[in-house]
Design a protein around this motif. Structure first.
Motif, PDB file in Angstrom:
ATOM      1  N   VAL A 103     -11.289 -32.046 -25.444  1.00  0.00           N
ATOM      2  CA  VAL A 103     -11.057 -33.132 -26.186  1.00  0.00           C
ATOM      3  C   VAL A 103     -10.011 -34.316 -25.303  1.00  0.00           C
ATOM      4  N   THR A 162      -7.721 -37.471 -25.494  1.00  0.00           N
ATOM      5  CA  THR A 162      -7.041 -38.434 -26.233  1.00  0.00           C
ATOM      6  C   THR A 162      -5.993 -39.465 -25.577  1.00  0.00           C
ATOM      7  N   MET A 176      -4.263 -43.779 -32.287  1.00  0.00           N
ATOM      8  CA  MET A 176      -4.756 -42.828 -31.323  1.00  0.00           C
ATOM      9  C   MET A 176      -6.282 -42.745 -31.214  1.00  0.00           C
ATOM     10  N   THR A 177      -6.722 -42.745 -29.972  1.00  0.00           N
ATOM     11  CA  THR A 177      -8.281 -42.374 -29.850  1.00  0.00           C
ATOM     12  C   THR A 177      -8.445 -41.273 -29.311  1.00  0.00           C
ATOM     13  N   GLU A 178      -9.591 -40.420 -29.810  1.00  0.00           N
ATOM     14  CA  GLU A 178      -9.845 -39.231 -29.675  1.00  0.00           C
ATOM     15  C   GLU A 178     -11.213 -39.008 -29.506  1.00  0.00           C
ATOM     16  N   ARG A 179     -11.693 -38.147 -28.349  1.00  0.00           N
ATOM     17  CA  ARG A 179     -12.950 -37.869 -28.407  1.00  0.00           C
ATOM     18  C   ARG A 179     -13.348 -36.433 -28.078  1.00  0.00           C
TER      19      ARG A 179
END
Length: 270
Positions: free
Chosen positions: A39, A41, A1-4
Motif C-alpha cells: 500500500v 499512502t 489522506m490518499t491511499e492506493r
C-alpha cells in the motif's frame, strides 16, 4: 489522506523491484503470510504527492512485482549535488539560492517554495499544493527477495529477506536479517543485524554496520566511507576488502581467507 492498494494476485514468495526516491519504505517479512500485499499512502488528498501515488506504475509478471513511484514535484532530474561528509545539497531546475545577511532568498521556476522533510512551509503556499511524504508499506511472505532503489527514502526491513539488493543515496537502510546482501551506498547509512549469505558492499562516503556475518563470501569496497562488521564462527570462505581513503574494522574474521588492498585508508581485521 490518499491511499492506493497495490494488488499482488499471486500466492507465495515474490521478487519485489521497487524504485522510490523519497519518503519512507517499510518491508515486513511474515512467515505466516501466504500472499504479499502493498500500500502507498500520504497525508495529502491532492497535490504532487497524491498525484505521484496515482501515477505509480505497477507490473506483475509471475512472482515478479515491479513498482515505480515517480518523483514528487519533478524530482531531481538535471540536478547538481554537493556532498560534504554525510550531508548533501541538491540544486535543480530553478535559478538559485542566495544567503544575504542571514536571510535566504530562493528564485526559480517553482515559485520559490520551501519544503522541510517533504512538507511545504512557505507562508503563502496554497495548502492543496503541499508535498507530504509518501510511505510504501510492503508485507512479504517468507523466502521473498527485494531490490530497492532510492535517493533519500528511509528503508526499514523487519523479518528475514532471502536476498536484498539496495541502491541508496543519502538514505538510511535498517534491516533485521538478510540472506544475500548486495548494497551500493553513497553518503547513506546501512545497518543490518544479520547477514547469512554472500555479502557485496560498495560504499562511498557513507556508513555500513553489519552486526553478525555468517556467509561464505564477502566483498567490501570502500571509498571515503566507514564499515563495521562482526564475523561469526559460522562464516567461511574469502573476505576481500578494498579501501581507498576509507575505514574498515572487522572482528571475528581471523579464520577467513582475507585479501586486502588499502590506499590511504585504514583496515583492521581481527
Amino acid at each position: 489522506m490518499t491511499e492506493r492498494i497495490i494488488p499482488v494476485d499471486v500466492v507465495g514468495p515474490i521478487a519485489l523491484d521497487l524504485a522510490m526516491n523519497t519518503g519512507s519504505i517499510r518491508v515486513v517479512v511474515d512467515p505466516a503470510l501466504k500472499q504479499a500485499r502493498m500500500v502507498l499512502t500520504t497525508e495529502a488528498t491532492s497535490g504532487p504527492s497524491a498525484d505521484a501515488i496515482r501515477d505509480t506504475t505497477v507490473s506483475l509478471t509471475g512472482q515478479n512485482l515491479r513498482v515505480r513511484v515517480p518523483d514528487v514535484a519533478g524530482g531531481t532530474g538535471g540536478s547538481t549535488t554537493i556532498r560534504v561528509g554525510g550531508n548533501t545539497m541538491t540544486f535543480s531546475g530553478g535559478n538559485g539560492v542566495q544567503i544575504v545577511n542571514g536571510n535566504v532568498h530562493i528564485t526559480g521556476h517553482g515559485g520559490g517554495k520551501v519544503f522541510v522533510n517533504g512538507r511545504e512551509v512557505t507562508a503563502n503556499g496554497p495548502a492543496g499544493d503541499a508535498v507530504t511524504p509518501i510511505t510504501a508499506t510492503i508485507h512479504l511472505p517468507a523466502k521473498s527477495v527485494a531490490a530497492i532503489s532510492t535517493n533519500s527514502a528511509n528503508t526499514v526491513v523487519t523479518g528475514t529477506l532471502a536476498r536484498l539488493e539496495y541502491d541508496g543515496t543519502s538514505g538510511t537502510l535498517t534491516a533485521e536479517r538478510v540472506g544475500d546482501l548486495e548494497a551500493v551506498v553513497t553518503s547513506g547509512s546501512v545497518i543490518v543485524g544479520e547477514v547469512s549469505g554472500p555479502l557485496d558492499i560498495n560504499l562511498t562516503s557513507g556508513n555500513v554496520n553489519i552486526g553478525a556475518y555468517s556467509g561464505h563470501c564477502a566483498r567490501l569496497n570502500l571509498t571515503s566511507g566507514n564499515v563495521r562488521m562482526a564475523a561469526t564462527a559460522q562464516a567461511t570462505g574469502r573476505l576481500t576488502v578494498n579501501a581507498t581513503s576509507g575505514s574498515a574494522r572487522i572482528t571475528g574474521a581471523a579464520h577467513l581467507d582475507v585479501r586486502r588492498r588499502v590506499t590511504s585508508g585504514h583496515v583492521q581485521i581481527s
